[in-house]
Design a protein around this motif. Structure first.
Motif, PDB file in Angstrom:
ATOM      1  N   ALA A 233      -6.306  13.166  -0.129  1.00 52.15           N
ATOM      2  CA  ALA A 233      -5.426  12.771   0.936  1.00 52.15           C
ATOM      3  C   ALA A 233      -5.927  11.230   1.517  1.00 52.15           C
ATOM      4  CB  ALA A 233      -5.739  13.694   2.041  1.00 52.15           C
ATOM      5  N   ALA A 234      -7.096  10.793   1.255  1.00 50.52           N
ATOM      6  CA  ALA A 234      -7.595   9.421   1.646  1.00 50.52           C
ATOM      7  C   ALA A 234      -6.954   8.444   0.684  1.00 50.52           C
ATOM      8  CB  ALA A 234      -9.129   9.301   1.740  1.00 50.52           C
ATOM      9  N   VAL A 235      -6.969   8.779  -0.682  1.00 49.36           N
ATOM     10  CA  VAL A 235      -6.506   7.721  -1.412  1.00 49.36           C
ATOM     11  C   VAL A 235      -4.591   7.788  -1.278  1.00 49.36           C
ATOM     12  CG1 VAL A 235      -5.839   7.084  -3.872  1.00 49.36           C
ATOM     13  CG2 VAL A 235      -8.013   8.042  -3.275  1.00 49.36           C
ATOM     14  N   GLN A 236      -4.241   8.935  -0.925  1.00 55.73           N
ATOM     15  CA  GLN A 236      -2.865   9.053  -0.507  1.00 55.73           C
ATOM     16  C   GLN A 236      -2.481   7.976   0.515  1.00 55.73           C
ATOM     17  OE1 GLN A 236      -0.312  10.664  -2.346  1.00 55.73           O
ATOM     18  NE2 GLN A 236       1.142  10.174  -0.992  1.00 55.73           N
ATOM     19  N   GLN A 237      -3.488   8.088   1.768  1.00 57.48           N
ATOM     20  CA  GLN A 237      -3.056   7.297   2.624  1.00 57.48           C
ATOM     21  C   GLN A 237      -3.222   5.820   2.357  1.00 57.48           C
ATOM     22  OE1 GLN A 237      -5.917   8.905   5.537  1.00 57.48           O
ATOM     23  NE2 GLN A 237      -4.262   9.558   6.644  1.00 57.48           N
ATOM     24  N   GLU A 238      -4.326   5.597   1.761  1.00 55.08           N
ATOM     25  CA  GLU A 238      -4.135   4.032   0.952  1.00 55.08           C
ATOM     26  C   GLU A 238      -2.932   3.525   0.348  1.00 55.08           C
ATOM     27  OE1 GLU A 238      -5.470   0.158   1.003  1.00 55.08           O
ATOM     28  OE2 GLU A 238      -6.262   1.784   2.259  1.00 55.08           O
ATOM     29  N   LEU A 239      -2.195   4.235  -0.629  1.00 55.47           N
ATOM     30  CA  LEU A 239      -1.406   4.138  -1.372  1.00 55.47           C
ATOM     31  C   LEU A 239      -0.003   3.772  -0.512  1.00 55.47           C
ATOM     32  CD1 LEU A 239       0.154   3.728  -4.059  1.00 55.47           C
ATOM     33  CD2 LEU A 239       0.377   6.143  -4.155  1.00 55.47           C
ATOM     34  N   GLU A 240       0.251   4.998   0.435  1.00 55.24           N
ATOM     35  CA  GLU A 240       1.282   4.846   1.307  1.00 55.24           C
ATOM     36  C   GLU A 240       1.509   3.487   2.217  1.00 55.24           C
ATOM     37  OE1 GLU A 240       1.935   8.438   3.410  1.00 55.24           O
ATOM     38  OE2 GLU A 240       2.244   9.646   1.762  1.00 55.24           O
ATOM     39  N   SER A 241      -0.034   3.144   2.651  1.00 60.90           N
ATOM     40  CA  SER A 241       0.072   1.920   3.530  1.00 60.90           C
ATOM     41  C   SER A 241       0.240   0.721   2.784  1.00 60.90           C
ATOM     42  CB  SER A 241      -1.647   1.983   4.230  1.00 60.90           C
ATOM     43  OG  SER A 241      -1.913   0.753   4.902  1.00 60.90           O
ATOM     44  N   SER A 242      -0.447   0.680   1.531  1.00 57.77           N
ATOM     45  CA  SER A 242      -0.138  -0.536   0.648  1.00 57.77           C
ATOM     46  C   SER A 242       1.485  -0.552   0.338  1.00 57.77           C
ATOM     47  CB  SER A 242      -1.077  -0.570  -0.551  1.00 57.77           C
ATOM     48  OG  SER A 242      -2.332  -0.543  -0.239  1.00 57.77           O
ATOM     49  N   LEU A 243       2.072   0.279  -0.099  1.00 56.96           N
ATOM     50  CA  LEU A 243       3.414   0.112  -0.143  1.00 56.96           C
ATOM     51  C   LEU A 243       4.257   0.054   0.859  1.00 56.96           C
ATOM     52  CD1 LEU A 243       3.738   3.655  -2.499  1.00 56.96           C
ATOM     53  CD2 LEU A 243       3.737   0.974  -3.446  1.00 56.96           C
ATOM     54  N   GLU A 244       3.792   0.367   2.015  1.00 56.41           N
ATOM     55  CA  GLU A 244       4.644  -0.103   3.184  1.00 56.41           C
ATOM     56  C   GLU A 244       4.462  -1.552   3.492  1.00 56.41           C
ATOM     57  OE1 GLU A 244       3.109   2.433   6.126  1.00 56.41           O
ATOM     58  OE2 GLU A 244       4.380   4.329   5.577  1.00 56.41           O
ATOM     59  N   ARG A 245       3.210  -2.019   3.196  1.00 57.70           N
ATOM     60  CA  ARG A 245       2.949  -3.576   3.554  1.00 57.70           C
ATOM     61  C   ARG A 245       3.722  -4.527   2.492  1.00 57.70           C
ATOM     62  NH1 ARG A 245      -3.388  -5.894   3.181  1.00 57.70           N
ATOM     63  NH2 ARG A 245      -2.789  -8.077   3.411  1.00 57.70           N
ATOM     64  N   ALA A 246       3.778  -3.823   1.179  1.00 59.39           N
ATOM     65  CA  ALA A 246       4.631  -4.591   0.130  1.00 59.39           C
ATOM     66  C   ALA A 246       6.078  -4.579   0.701  1.00 59.39           C
ATOM     67  CB  ALA A 246       4.144  -4.269  -1.168  1.00 59.39           C
ATOM     68  N   MET A 247       6.365  -3.534   0.835  1.00 56.42           N
ATOM     69  CA  MET A 247       7.896  -3.367   1.190  1.00 56.42           C
ATOM     70  C   MET A 247       8.349  -4.294   2.243  1.00 56.42           C
ATOM     71  SD  MET A 247      10.041   0.034   1.819  1.00 56.42           S
ATOM     72  CE  MET A 247       9.652   0.255   3.468  1.00 56.42           C
ATOM     73  N   GLU A 248       7.302  -4.085   3.528  1.00 61.27           N
ATOM     74  CA  GLU A 248       7.699  -5.230   4.710  1.00 61.27           C
ATOM     75  C   GLU A 248       7.659  -6.565   4.383  1.00 61.27           C
ATOM     76  OE1 GLU A 248       5.252  -3.581   7.731  1.00 61.27           O
ATOM     77  OE2 GLU A 248       6.187  -1.611   7.728  1.00 61.27           O
ATOM     78  N   GLU A 249       6.486  -6.796   3.742  1.00 66.71           N
ATOM     79  CA  GLU A 249       6.224  -8.340   3.370  1.00 66.71           C
ATOM     80  C   GLU A 249       7.472  -8.856   2.482  1.00 66.71           C
ATOM     81  OE1 GLU A 249       2.560 -11.216   1.552  1.00 66.71           O
ATOM     82  OE2 GLU A 249       2.590  -8.892   1.866  1.00 66.71           O
ATOM     83  N   ASP A 506      22.133  -9.337  -9.457  1.00 65.37           N
ATOM     84  CA  ASP A 506      20.952 -10.464  -8.831  1.00 65.37           C
ATOM     85  C   ASP A 506      19.895  -9.586  -8.234  1.00 65.37           C
ATOM     86  OD1 ASP A 506      22.670 -12.669  -9.461  1.00 65.37           O
ATOM     87  OD2 ASP A 506      23.744 -12.069  -7.600  1.00 65.37           O
ATOM     88  N   GLU A 507      19.627  -8.538  -8.380  1.00 64.61           N
ATOM     89  CA  GLU A 507      18.542  -7.599  -7.937  1.00 64.61           C
ATOM     90  C   GLU A 507      17.671  -7.335  -8.967  1.00 64.61           C
ATOM     91  OE1 GLU A 507      18.180  -7.447  -4.810  1.00 64.61           O
ATOM     92  OE2 GLU A 507      19.977  -7.704  -3.697  1.00 64.61           O
ATOM     93  N   VAL A 528       5.602   0.091  -7.993  1.00 65.54           N
ATOM     94  CA  VAL A 528       6.921  -0.284  -8.071  1.00 65.54           C
ATOM     95  C   VAL A 528       7.626  -0.652  -6.888  1.00 65.54           C
ATOM     96  CG1 VAL A 528       9.162   0.381  -9.142  1.00 65.54           C
ATOM     97  CG2 VAL A 528       7.083   1.140 -10.227  1.00 65.54           C
ATOM     98  N   VAL A 529       8.139  -1.718  -6.872  1.00 71.60           N
ATOM     99  CA  VAL A 529       8.858  -2.340  -5.566  1.00 71.60           C
ATOM    100  C   VAL A 529      10.319  -2.549  -5.897  1.00 71.60           C
ATOM    101  CG1 VAL A 529       8.787  -4.027  -3.795  1.00 71.60           C
ATOM    102  CG2 VAL A 529       6.748  -3.337  -4.855  1.00 71.60           C
ATOM    103  N   ASP A 530      11.411  -1.907  -5.075  1.00 68.31           N
ATOM    104  CA  ASP A 530      12.752  -2.137  -5.597  1.00 68.31           C
ATOM    105  C   ASP A 530      13.404  -3.107  -4.743  1.00 68.31           C
ATOM    106  OD1 ASP A 530      14.966  -1.544  -6.844  1.00 68.31           O
ATOM    107  OD2 ASP A 530      15.462   0.197  -5.390  1.00 68.31           O
ATOM    108  N   ARG A 534      11.894 -11.716  -0.978  1.00 68.95           N
ATOM    109  CA  ARG A 534      11.142 -13.311  -0.865  1.00 68.95           C
ATOM    110  C   ARG A 534      10.541 -13.512  -2.293  1.00 68.95           C
ATOM    111  NH1 ARG A 534       6.858 -12.799   3.319  1.00 68.95           N
ATOM    112  NH2 ARG A 534       6.848 -15.039   3.084  1.00 68.95           N
ATOM    113  N   SER A 535      10.536 -12.702  -3.246  1.00 67.38           N
ATOM    114  CA  SER A 535      10.016 -13.134  -4.420  1.00 67.38           C
ATOM    115  C   SER A 535      10.472 -11.846  -5.353  1.00 67.38           C
ATOM    116  CB  SER A 535       8.602 -13.231  -4.534  1.00 67.38           C
ATOM    117  OG  SER A 535       8.239 -13.434  -5.757  1.00 67.38           O
ATOM    118  N   ILE A 536      10.665 -11.969  -6.840  1.00 62.07           N
ATOM    119  CA  ILE A 536      10.903 -11.109  -7.614  1.00 62.07           C
ATOM    120  C   ILE A 536       9.953 -10.782  -8.589  1.00 62.07           C
ATOM    121  CG2 ILE A 536      13.278 -11.664  -7.443  1.00 62.07           C
ATOM    122  CD1 ILE A 536      13.180 -12.854 -10.472  1.00 62.07           C
ATOM    123  N   TRP A 537       8.967 -11.611  -8.655  1.00 61.39           N
ATOM    124  CA  TRP A 537       7.833 -11.519  -9.807  1.00 61.39           C
ATOM    125  C   TRP A 537       6.818 -10.516  -9.318  1.00 61.39           C
ATOM    126  CZ3 TRP A 537      10.111 -13.862 -13.427  1.00 61.39           C
ATOM    127  CH2 TRP A 537      10.859 -15.054 -13.374  1.00 61.39           C
ATOM    128  N   GLY A 538       6.605  -9.477 -10.622  1.00 61.67           N
ATOM    129  CA  GLY A 538       5.705  -8.535 -10.430  1.00 61.67           C
ATOM    130  C   GLY A 538       4.215  -8.722 -10.080  1.00 61.67           C
TER     131      GLY A 538
END
Length: 572
Positions: A233-249, A506-507, A528-530, A534-538
C-alpha cells in the motif's frame, strides 16, 4: 297349569345357561355367510377410497411441482424479491504490508412487509426523519417502498426499504416500533482507502456480485477466507501520487504505472489515474473502472527496441562490439524511416544505438536478424499472448502473424510500431531481461506462480543490462538516475494512431521502463503517460516519475545501494 309353568321354567333355565334352541342356532348359521360378504364389501370400499385420495394427492403434487411450478415461483418472487445484500461475511483483501483494502463490516437492512403496515404514510414520515439524512432517501421514496405492490396489485410481502445502515442507526429504527417493519442483520463491503488501487481491488455490488479486480477474480475464495496480495500500500500510494503529478504537470489525458519484482513477477504496485473511489462505484465513469494496465494495448515505441537487441545478441547475429554505419534515415520497401533528429552518418555499436534510441540503427540490426528470428523472439518474450496474470480481462495485444508481414514490417515492428502490447506485457518482458533471462507470470495474490521458461541466456541478459544502464548514465534516460544506485532503463515516445483516419496523428504516448539496482536487479517500474501536451518525450515526461517511484521503492524495502552516493538532482 302347574305342569305347563314347570316346563316354561325349565326352558328358561336352559336358555340362560347358553343352550339356545336348535331353531335359533340354525337361523344364525344361515345368516353368517351374508354377514361376511357385507364386511368384505366395506373393506373394499375403504381401500378404494384410500387409493383414490392418494392418487388425487399425487396428481396435485405433480401439478404444483411441474405444471404450475413456474407460475408459483413467479408468485413467490413477487411476494419475496431478492433479500437484502450482504447476509454473509466476506473475506478481507489485505495488502502485503497489512492494510485492509476491502473488508466487510456489520450493517443492517430495514425490511418492510407492506400488507402488515396499517399507516404507511405515518411510517414513511417517521422513517424519513431517522434514516433520511444517512441514506438520502426522501419521504415519498420510503412511502413507495412501504406500499410496494406485485403485478396483480396486491401489497407485497417483502420490500427492502434501506440497506447498509450502521447498527446504531438501525437501533433508532427499531425504537419506532412500526408494525410491519423489521431489521435484517448483515454486512456491507467497505474500502478503507477509497481510491487506492481501486481498479486492481475491484468492487462488490448488490446481492454479492463482484465487479473486476481481485473481488471478481478471487470471488469464490473470498466467500471462504481472506486474500493477501503482493501489493504494498505504501508503494502504491507513491506510484499513484507520482502519476497524478506527471499527468497534471504535462496536462495529459491519463497515466498508469507498475512496480514489479523482477525475480518472480510479483506486482508490488499497479495504478491507473484518473481513478475513482470504490465506495462510490456506481457514480464513477465506467471508463475509469477499467484496469488499463492489462486491458488497453498500445504501440510501445522505442521501449520495444531492447527486445530487438536481445534477440540479435542471443541469435549471435551481432556482438556488442560490432559497429554499424548509421545514417539519419533508411528506406524500407516503400517507406522511409527517420531518426528523431537529423545527423550525419555515424559509427555506432549496438549499445550506442540503444543509448541514442536510433530508429535507423535498430532497423539495421533487425535486418541482420531477419523476419523469422525476430518474430520468434518477439513471441518468446510473450508478446501476442496473455501474460497469465491472476486478474480477469487481460488483452493479448496484437503481433501480426509472420505470413501477414509486408515488406515494410521489418522497418516498423523493430521500433515498436505496427504491433500492440499491454503495459503489463512490456513490464513482464523487461523483467525477463533483468532477472537473467527467465520469463515471469505477473500476479497480485500471494502464493507465487510457477517458474517461467528461459527466454535468453544469462550472458545475453547481462550484456543487455549493461547497455540499458548506459541509456540512463549517458543517454536519453539520464533523468531516471538515482543517487547510490545503478539504474537501467529505456525511454519511449510512441505516436498514436488516429482511430478515425487509421493513420498516425498528432498525439503521443510517453513512457519509461527500468529496473534497479542494474548490477543485481530487484525491482522494475514502468511509467506510461497518455497524450501529454507540454512535451512528448519519454525522458522528460515519464523518466522523472520513474525516478521518484523507484527511489522510494528501493528505500522502502531497504535495498542495499550498489555505488557511492552522487549528486543527482531530481529533474522535474
Amino acid at each position: 297349569m302347574s305342569r305347563k309353568r314347570a316346563e316354561r321354567r325349565r326352558r328358561s333355565v336352559v336358555y340362560l345357561a347358553g343352550r339356545r334352541p336348535a331353531a335359533r342356532r340354525r337361523a344364525r348359521l344361515r345368516a353368517a355367510p351374508a354377514s361376511r360378504q357385507t364386511g368384505r364389501r366395506r373393506l373394499f370400499t375403504v381401500v378404494a377410497a384410500v387409493l383414490i385420495v392418494g392418487l388425487v394427492l399425487v396428481g396435485r403434487a405433480f401439478q404444483l411441482s411441474v405444471v404450475d411450478g413456474e407460475r408459483l415461483q413467479a408468485f413467490a418472487a413477487s411476494q419475496n424479491p431478492e433479500p437484502a445484500a450482504g447476509t454473509e461475511r466476506r473475506g478481507t483483501i489485505w495488502s502485503a504490508d497489512g492494510r485492509p483494502l476491502a473488508m466487510s463490516v456489520d450493517a443492517v437492512s430495514v425490511i418492510a412487509t407492506p400488507y402488515q403496515i396499517p399507516e404507511p404514510e405515518r411510517a414513511a414520515r417517521q422513517l424519513a426523519r431517522v434514516i433520511g439524512p444517512a441514506t438520502g432517501l426522501r419521504e415519498d421514496e420510503i412511502l413507495q417502498r412501504l406500499t410496494a405492490r406485485d403485478d396483480r396489485g396486491r401489497l407485497r410481502g417483502y420490500s427492502v426499504v434501506a440497506e447498509d445502515l450502521d447498527p446504531a442507526l438501525a437501533g433508532r429504527v427499531q425504537e419506532l416500533l412500526i408494525p410491519g417493519i423489521t431489521l435484517e442483520p448483515g454486512y456491507r463491503r467497505v474500502y478503507p482507502d477509497g481510491d487506492l488501487a481501486s481498479q486492481l481491488v475491484g468492487y462488490l455490488g448488490d446481492y454479492g456480485r463482484a465487479y473486476g479486480g481481485v473481488e471478481a477474480r478471487y470471488d469464490e475464495r473470498l466467500r471462504r477466507e481472506d486474500v493477501r496480495l503482493t501489493l504494498n500500500a505504501a508503494v502504491q500510494q507513491e506510484l499513484e501520487s507520482s502519476l497524478e503529478r506527471a499527468m497534471e504537470e504535462y496536462e495529459a489525458r491519463s497515466a498508469l504505472g507498475i512496480v514489479m519484482r523482477v525475480e518472480n513477477g510479483e506486482i508490488v504496485a499497479l495504478a491507473n489515474v484518473p481513478d475513482y473511489d470504490n465506495n462510490e462505484f456506481s457514480a464513477a465513469d465506467p471508463a475509469l473502472q477499467r484496469n488499463r494496465v492489462l486491458t488497453d494495448p498500445y504501440e510501445p515505441g522505442s521501449t520495444f527496441k531492447a527486445f530487438v537487441l536481445a534477440a540479435a545478441l542471443e541469435a549471435n547475429v551481432v556482438r556488442e562490439d560490432d559497429v554499424f554505419l548509421v545514417p539519419d534515415r533508411i528506406e524500407v520497401a516503400d517507406r522511409v524511416v527517420h531518426d528523431s533528429e537529423p545527423h550525419d552518418p555515424e559509427r555506432m555499436t549496438p549499445g550506442e544505438i540503444l543509448q541514442r534510441s536510433s530508429n535507423v540503427g535498430t532497423i539495421q540490426i533487425a535486418q541482420r536478424l531477419g523476419e523469422e528470428l525476430l518474430y520468434d523472439y518477439i513471441t518468446r518474450f510473450g508478446f501476442g499472448s496473455p501474460t497469465g496474470v491472476d486478474l480477469w480481462g487481460e488483452d493479448a495485444g496484437n503481433v501480426p502473424p509472420l505470413e501477414e508481414w509486408s515488406g515494410s514490417s521489418i522497418g516498423n515492428i523493430p521500433i515498436g510500431q505496427g504491433l500492440t502490447v499491454t503495459p503489463l506485457q512490456l513490464a513482464a518482458g523487461y523483467a525477463a531481461i533483468a532477472n537473467g533471462g527467465v520469463s515471469v507470470t505477473p500476479h497480485v495474490a500471494e502464493g507465487g506462480a510457477a517458474p517461467g521458461e528461459r527466454v535468453i541466456s544469462e550472458e545475453t541478459s547481462a550484456i543487455l543490462r549493461g547497455m540499458l544502464q548506459d541509456v540512463v548514465e549517458a543517454g536519453t534516460g539520464h533523468r531516471a538516475r538515482i543517487p547510490g544506485y545503478s539504474v537501467a532503463g529505456k525511454t519511449g515516445t510512441a505516436q498514436k494512431v488516429d482511430p478515425e483516419l487509421g493513420t498516425y496523428g498528432d498525439e503521443y504516448v510517453s513512457s519509461f521502463v527500468g529496473f534497479a539496482p542494474a548490477s543485481d536487479p530487484e525491482y522494475l517500474t514502468l511509467i506510461v503517460v497518455d497524450e501529454p501536451q507540454r512535451s512528448i518525450w519519454g525522458e522528460r515526461v515519464a523518466a522523472p516519475a520513474f525516478q521518484r517511484v523507484m527511489s522510494y521503492t528501493l528505500r522502502y524495502f531497504n535495498v542495499v545501494p550498489d555505488r557511492e552516493p552522487e549528486a543527482v538532482q531530481e529533474v522535474d
